[in-house]
Design a protein around this motif. Structure first.
Motif, short mmCIF file in Angstrom:
data_model
loop_
_atom_site.label_atom_id
_atom_site.label_comp_id
_atom_site.label_asym_id
_atom_site.label_seq_id
_atom_site.Cartn_x
_atom_site.Cartn_y
_atom_site.Cartn_z
N GLN A 149 0.83 -1.20 0.00
CA GLN A 149 0.00 0.00 0.00
C GLN A 149 0.87 1.26 0.00
N VAL A 150 1.89 1.28 0.85
CA VAL A 150 2.79 2.43 0.91
C VAL A 150 3.47 2.63 -0.44
N GLU A 151 3.88 1.53 -1.05
CA GLU A 151 4.55 1.61 -2.35
C GLU A 151 3.61 2.14 -3.42
N SER A 152 2.36 1.67 -3.43
CA SER A 152 1.42 2.14 -4.45
C SER A 152 1.08 3.62 -4.24
N ILE A 153 0.98 4.06 -2.99
CA ILE A 153 0.70 5.47 -2.71
C ILE A 153 1.87 6.33 -3.18
N SER A 154 3.07 5.90 -2.91
CA SER A 154 4.23 6.70 -3.35
C SER A 154 4.33 6.73 -4.87
N GLU A 155 3.93 5.64 -5.54
CA GLU A 155 3.92 5.63 -7.01
C GLU A 155 2.89 6.62 -7.54
N ASN A 189 1.77 9.28 -6.04
CA ASN A 189 2.24 10.63 -5.76
C ASN A 189 3.28 11.07 -6.77
N LYS A 190 4.10 10.15 -7.21
CA LYS A 190 5.12 10.49 -8.22
C LYS A 190 4.46 10.84 -9.55
N GLN A 191 3.39 10.12 -9.89
CA GLN A 191 2.72 10.34 -11.17
C GLN A 191 1.90 11.63 -11.17
N HIS A 192 1.32 12.03 -10.06
CA HIS A 192 0.45 13.20 -10.01
C HIS A 192 1.17 14.48 -9.61
N THR A 193 2.43 14.42 -9.33
CA THR A 193 3.15 15.62 -8.96
C THR A 193 3.37 16.45 -10.23
N PRO A 194 2.90 17.68 -10.22
CA PRO A 194 3.10 18.51 -11.41
C PRO A 194 4.58 18.82 -11.60
N LYS A 195 4.97 18.73 -12.82
CA LYS A 195 6.37 19.02 -13.12
C LYS A 195 6.49 20.51 -13.42
#
Length: 140
Positions: A115-121, A123-129
């Protein structure tokens, strides 16, 4: 093929194989101890004995009796009160390496890590660049 090793019990050199982890002398002693334990357990009144009762009744070390059980030489299906310790908590079990509560605990920990791994994934995808531009005020 075997490997040259020292016997863990008497320190004698011997050829260690997948079938034998002690020297010939210690192996013969283990076989004698096995016969003693098995003869004790074959008696009707001893079939429901607990591990400590088998140790007291035979004089054979607990570790050696556990080795016989783990190697399948003593079938637990014939002796309802015998077991061996869980590798994590030490509770007496009759099959596999871990008791049910330790297995559930490990599965729970794995699930939490996933769960922690999927949440961090996510967050990486939705972080605006963000792109930053520098305005230089220097004269060229």
């Amino acid at each position: 093929m075997g490997e040259l090793a020292n016997c863990p019990k008497c320190n004698t050199l011997f050829i260690e194989t997948q079938f034998r982890s002690v020297c010939d002398g210690c192996f013969k002693k283990e076989e004698k101890d096995y016969e003693t334990v098995y003869a004790f357990l074959r008696k009707r009144e001893n079939r429901k004995a607990l591990l400590h009762e088998v140790v007291e009744g035979t004089g054979v070390r607990e570790e050696l009796i556990l080795k016989f059980i783990r190697n399948g030489r003593i079938q637990l299906s014939n002796f309802p009160n015998l077991g061996y310790p869980c590798e994590k908590c030490g509770k007496s079990i009759r099959e596999e390496k871990l008791c049910e509560s330790c297995k559930k605990d490990i599965h729970k920990q794995i699930h939490q890590m996933e769960q922690v791994e999927s949440i961090s994934e996510r967050n990486k995808q939705h972080t605006p660049k963000s792109t930053y531009y520098s305005n230089s005020t220097k004269n060229r």
